[in-house]
Design a protein around this motif. Sequence first.
Motif, PDB file in Angstrom:
ATOM      1  N   LYS A  45      32.125  37.642  91.484  1.00  0.00           N
ATOM      2  CA  LYS A  45      31.218  38.344  90.566  1.00  0.00           C
ATOM      3  C   LYS A  45      30.045  38.931  91.336  1.00  0.00           C
ATOM      4  O   LYS A  45      29.614  40.059  91.088  1.00  0.00           O
ATOM      5  N   HIS A  46      29.535  38.147  92.272  1.00  0.00           N
ATOM      6  CA  HIS A  46      28.434  38.610  93.114  1.00  0.00           C
ATOM      7  C   HIS A  46      28.865  39.815  93.942  1.00  0.00           C
ATOM      8  O   HIS A  46      28.139  40.806  94.068  1.00  0.00           O
ATOM      9  N   ALA A  47      30.065  39.751  94.499  1.00  0.00           N
ATOM     10  CA  ALA A  47      30.570  40.829  95.353  1.00  0.00           C
ATOM     11  C   ALA A  47      30.787  42.114  94.563  1.00  0.00           C
ATOM     12  O   ALA A  47      30.630  43.218  95.104  1.00  0.00           O
ATOM     13  N   LYS A  48      31.132  41.994  93.285  1.00  0.00           N
ATOM     14  CA  LYS A  48      31.419  43.178  92.460  1.00  0.00           C
ATOM     15  C   LYS A  48      30.240  44.146  92.455  1.00  0.00           C
ATOM     16  O   LYS A  48      30.410  45.359  92.636  1.00  0.00           O
ATOM     17  N   THR A  49      29.034  43.617  92.237  1.00  0.00           N
ATOM     18  CA  THR A  49      27.833  44.462  92.219  1.00  0.00           C
ATOM     19  C   THR A  49      27.641  45.159  93.558  1.00  0.00           C
ATOM     20  O   THR A  49      27.379  46.363  93.628  1.00  0.00           O
ATOM     21  N   ASN A  50      27.800  44.417  94.640  1.00  0.00           N
ATOM     22  CA  ASN A  50      27.589  44.980  95.969  1.00  0.00           C
ATOM     23  C   ASN A  50      28.676  45.986  96.341  1.00  0.00           C
ATOM     24  O   ASN A  50      28.408  46.973  97.026  1.00  0.00           O
ATOM     25  N   LEU A  53      27.943  49.340  94.677  1.00  0.00           N
ATOM     26  CA  LEU A  53      26.933  50.056  95.465  1.00  0.00           C
ATOM     27  C   LEU A  53      27.542  50.591  96.762  1.00  0.00           C
ATOM     28  O   LEU A  53      27.182  51.678  97.223  1.00  0.00           O
ATOM     29  N   LEU A  54      28.478  49.852  97.342  1.00  0.00           N
ATOM     30  CA  LEU A  54      29.176  50.324  98.533  1.00  0.00           C
ATOM     31  C   LEU A  54      29.945  51.607  98.234  1.00  0.00           C
ATOM     32  O   LEU A  54      29.932  52.552  99.037  1.00  0.00           O
ATOM     33  N   LEU A  55      30.597  51.657  97.078  1.00  0.00           N
ATOM     34  CA  LEU A  55      31.345  52.858  96.690  1.00  0.00           C
ATOM     35  C   LEU A  55      30.425  54.062  96.595  1.00  0.00           C
ATOM     36  O   LEU A  55      30.762  55.162  97.063  1.00  0.00           O
ATOM     37  N   SER A  56      29.235  53.858  96.020  1.00  0.00           N
ATOM     38  CA  SER A  56      28.289  54.974  95.876  1.00  0.00           C
ATOM     39  C   SER A  56      27.818  55.469  97.246  1.00  0.00           C
ATOM     40  O   SER A  56      27.688  56.676  97.466  1.00  0.00           O
ATOM     41  N   THR A  57      27.595  54.549  98.173  1.00  0.00           N
ATOM     42  CA  THR A  57      27.135  54.958  99.504  1.00  0.00           C
ATOM     43  C   THR A  57      28.264  55.621 100.305  1.00  0.00           C
ATOM     44  O   THR A  57      28.007  56.494 101.131  1.00  0.00           O
ATOM     45  N   MET A  58      29.498  55.206 100.047  1.00  0.00           N
ATOM     46  CA  MET A  58      30.632  55.838 100.726  1.00  0.00           C
ATOM     47  C   MET A  58      30.782  57.295 100.293  1.00  0.00           C
ATOM     48  O   MET A  58      31.095  58.169 101.106  1.00  0.00           O
ATOM     49  N   SER A 136      26.346  41.485 100.991  1.00  0.00           N
ATOM     50  CA  SER A 136      24.969  41.989 100.852  1.00  0.00           C
ATOM     51  C   SER A 136      24.697  43.126 101.828  1.00  0.00           C
ATOM     52  O   SER A 136      23.816  43.945 101.600  1.00  0.00           O
ATOM     53  N   GLY A 137      25.477  43.171 102.912  1.00  0.00           N
ATOM     54  CA  GLY A 137      25.325  44.263 103.867  1.00  0.00           C
ATOM     55  C   GLY A 137      25.706  45.609 103.285  1.00  0.00           C
ATOM     56  O   GLY A 137      25.335  46.651 103.820  1.00  0.00           O
ATOM     57  N   THR A 138      26.457  45.598 102.181  1.00  0.00           N
ATOM     58  CA  THR A 138      26.879  46.844 101.525  1.00  0.00           C
ATOM     59  C   THR A 138      25.933  47.243 100.396  1.00  0.00           C
ATOM     60  O   THR A 138      26.117  48.278  99.772  1.00  0.00           O
ATOM     61  N   ARG A 139      24.925  46.422 100.127  1.00  0.00           N
ATOM     62  CA  ARG A 139      24.081  46.570  98.941  1.00  0.00           C
ATOM     63  C   ARG A 139      22.890  47.491  99.222  1.00  0.00           C
ATOM     64  O   ARG A 139      21.846  47.066  99.716  1.00  0.00           O
ATOM     65  N   HIS A 140      23.039  48.772  98.891  1.00  0.00           N
ATOM     66  CA  HIS A 140      21.951  49.733  99.059  1.00  0.00           C
ATOM     67  C   HIS A 140      21.917  50.671  97.868  1.00  0.00           C
ATOM     68  O   HIS A 140      22.963  51.167  97.434  1.00  0.00           O
ATOM     69  N   HIS A 141      20.732  50.894  97.347  1.00  0.00           N
ATOM     70  CA  HIS A 141      20.583  51.921  96.312  1.00  0.00           C
ATOM     71  C   HIS A 141      20.965  53.260  96.942  1.00  0.00           C
ATOM     72  O   HIS A 141      20.664  53.501  98.123  1.00  0.00           O
ATOM     73  N   PRO A 142      21.648  54.145  96.200  1.00  0.00           N
ATOM     74  CA  PRO A 142      22.066  55.433  96.776  1.00  0.00           C
ATOM     75  C   PRO A 142      20.945  56.198  97.467  1.00  0.00           C
ATOM     76  O   PRO A 142      21.158  56.793  98.531  1.00  0.00           O
ATOM     77  N   ILE A 143      19.743  56.183  96.904  1.00  0.00           N
ATOM     78  CA  ILE A 143      18.638  56.935  97.507  1.00  0.00           C
ATOM     79  C   ILE A 143      18.150  56.239  98.778  1.00  0.00           C
ATOM     80  O   ILE A 143      17.766  56.900  99.753  1.00  0.00           O
ATOM     81  N   ILE A 256      24.294  45.742  87.615  1.00  0.00           N
ATOM     82  CA  ILE A 256      24.321  46.989  88.376  1.00  0.00           C
ATOM     83  C   ILE A 256      23.445  48.067  87.751  1.00  0.00           C
ATOM     84  O   ILE A 256      22.762  48.807  88.465  1.00  0.00           O
ATOM     85  N   LEU A 257      23.418  48.174  86.425  1.00  0.00           N
ATOM     86  CA  LEU A 257      22.588  49.197  85.783  1.00  0.00           C
ATOM     87  C   LEU A 257      21.108  48.907  85.993  1.00  0.00           C
ATOM     88  O   LEU A 257      20.316  49.821  86.249  1.00  0.00           O
ATOM     89  N   TYR A 258      20.744  47.640  85.895  1.00  0.00           N
ATOM     90  CA  TYR A 258      19.350  47.256  86.156  1.00  0.00           C
ATOM     91  C   TYR A 258      18.954  47.606  87.579  1.00  0.00           C
ATOM     92  O   TYR A 258      17.864  48.133  87.838  1.00  0.00           O
ATOM     93  N   GLN A 259      19.834  47.315  88.533  1.00  0.00           N
ATOM     94  CA  GLN A 259      19.537  47.577  89.935  1.00  0.00           C
ATOM     95  C   GLN A 259      19.379  49.078  90.210  1.00  0.00           C
ATOM     96  O   GLN A 259      18.516  49.492  90.982  1.00  0.00           O
ATOM     97  N   LEU A 260      20.200  49.908  89.580  1.00  0.00           N
ATOM     98  CA  LEU A 260      20.110  51.353  89.793  1.00  0.00           C
ATOM     99  C   LEU A 260      18.846  51.937  89.170  1.00  0.00           C
ATOM    100  O   LEU A 260      18.270  52.900  89.692  1.00  0.00           O
ATOM    101  N   LYS A 261      18.401  51.338  88.052  1.00  0.00           N
ATOM    102  CA  LYS A 261      17.218  51.860  87.358  1.00  0.00           C
ATOM    103  C   LYS A 261      15.913  51.239  87.833  1.00  0.00           C
ATOM    104  O   LYS A 261      14.836  51.823  87.635  1.00  0.00           O
ATOM    105  N   ALA A 262      15.995  50.075  88.472  1.00  0.00           N
ATOM    106  CA  ALA A 262      14.796  49.324  88.857  1.00  0.00           C
ATOM    107  C   ALA A 262      13.777  50.127  89.660  1.00  0.00           C
ATOM    108  O   ALA A 262      12.564  50.025  89.406  1.00  0.00           O
TER     109      ALA A 262
END
Length: 275
Positions: A45-50, A53-58, A136-143, A256-262
């Motif tokens: 479940k934890h990995a799903k969020t990260n 975000l990895l998909l968005s950065t790819m 967590s290494g894949t966890r980056h907001h797109p911006i 994930i939505l909270y993280q993108l909007k935060a």
Amino acid sequence: MDNIVVFFENLTSLQKFIWIVGCLSVFWILEGVYPLKKHQYNKWKHAKTNFVLLLSTMLINVIFGLLTVGVFLWIDTTNFGLLHMVDFPVWVEIILAIMILDFTSQYLVHVLLHKIPFMWRFHTVHHSDTHVDVTSGTRHHPIDFIFRETFALLGVLIAGLPVSYYLMYRILTVLFTYFSHADISLPAKLDKAISYVFISPNTHKFHHHHVMPWTDTNFGNIFSFWDRIFGTFMYQDTKDIVYGVDILDAKKSEDILYQLKAPFQKGLKSVEYKS
């Protein structure tokens, strides 16, 4: 050495993808065998969020990949950059290229992500992870990722890199990103020895502590000597580490939505804490 250069010049997207999956898989397995922190959390479940975000950065990386091709063509045509001003052996050029990119696209931009309020807003998403592991290494907001890729292009221009050197760096930075975030426990003396030159797993964990001043230390990705040179290196007891960031809701670390909007929240800023 020439054969290595040719190999990286012709590195395919599939080979890069296999490398990413391979590194993730190896450290995922090691986390289960030699964990640093025995957290009670659902790893998938934890990995799903990260991974989202990895998909968005790819996807962003595809766009920057096209820009990078243009930059490499321009460098090749104009002979622009530091490496075109010297005549060093290939192995020396490769080391210099990796060092320049590690400084500009990792250490320097990482410091700015913490020090410039607008940039920090987006970087908080990376720090909001309350269960730091290899994903967590894949966890980056797109911006946040756009900031990083912009500085990577800057490093390419400054150095005047050929594409082979750049891809060598990208392969290495993937390895060290997952290595440093992995929830693995190395023998204390080994981890400390690694930290004199490279960013070890323990070294980076202090950076993910939830309050200052530890949050503003250990900015490096491959080499630790940038932090040592600029006075941002620290090494303490990992038992004192609490993951997360003090300005976001820890209960929504996997939302994930909270993280993108935060980052767009009004009044979002860092809070000073006493160590």
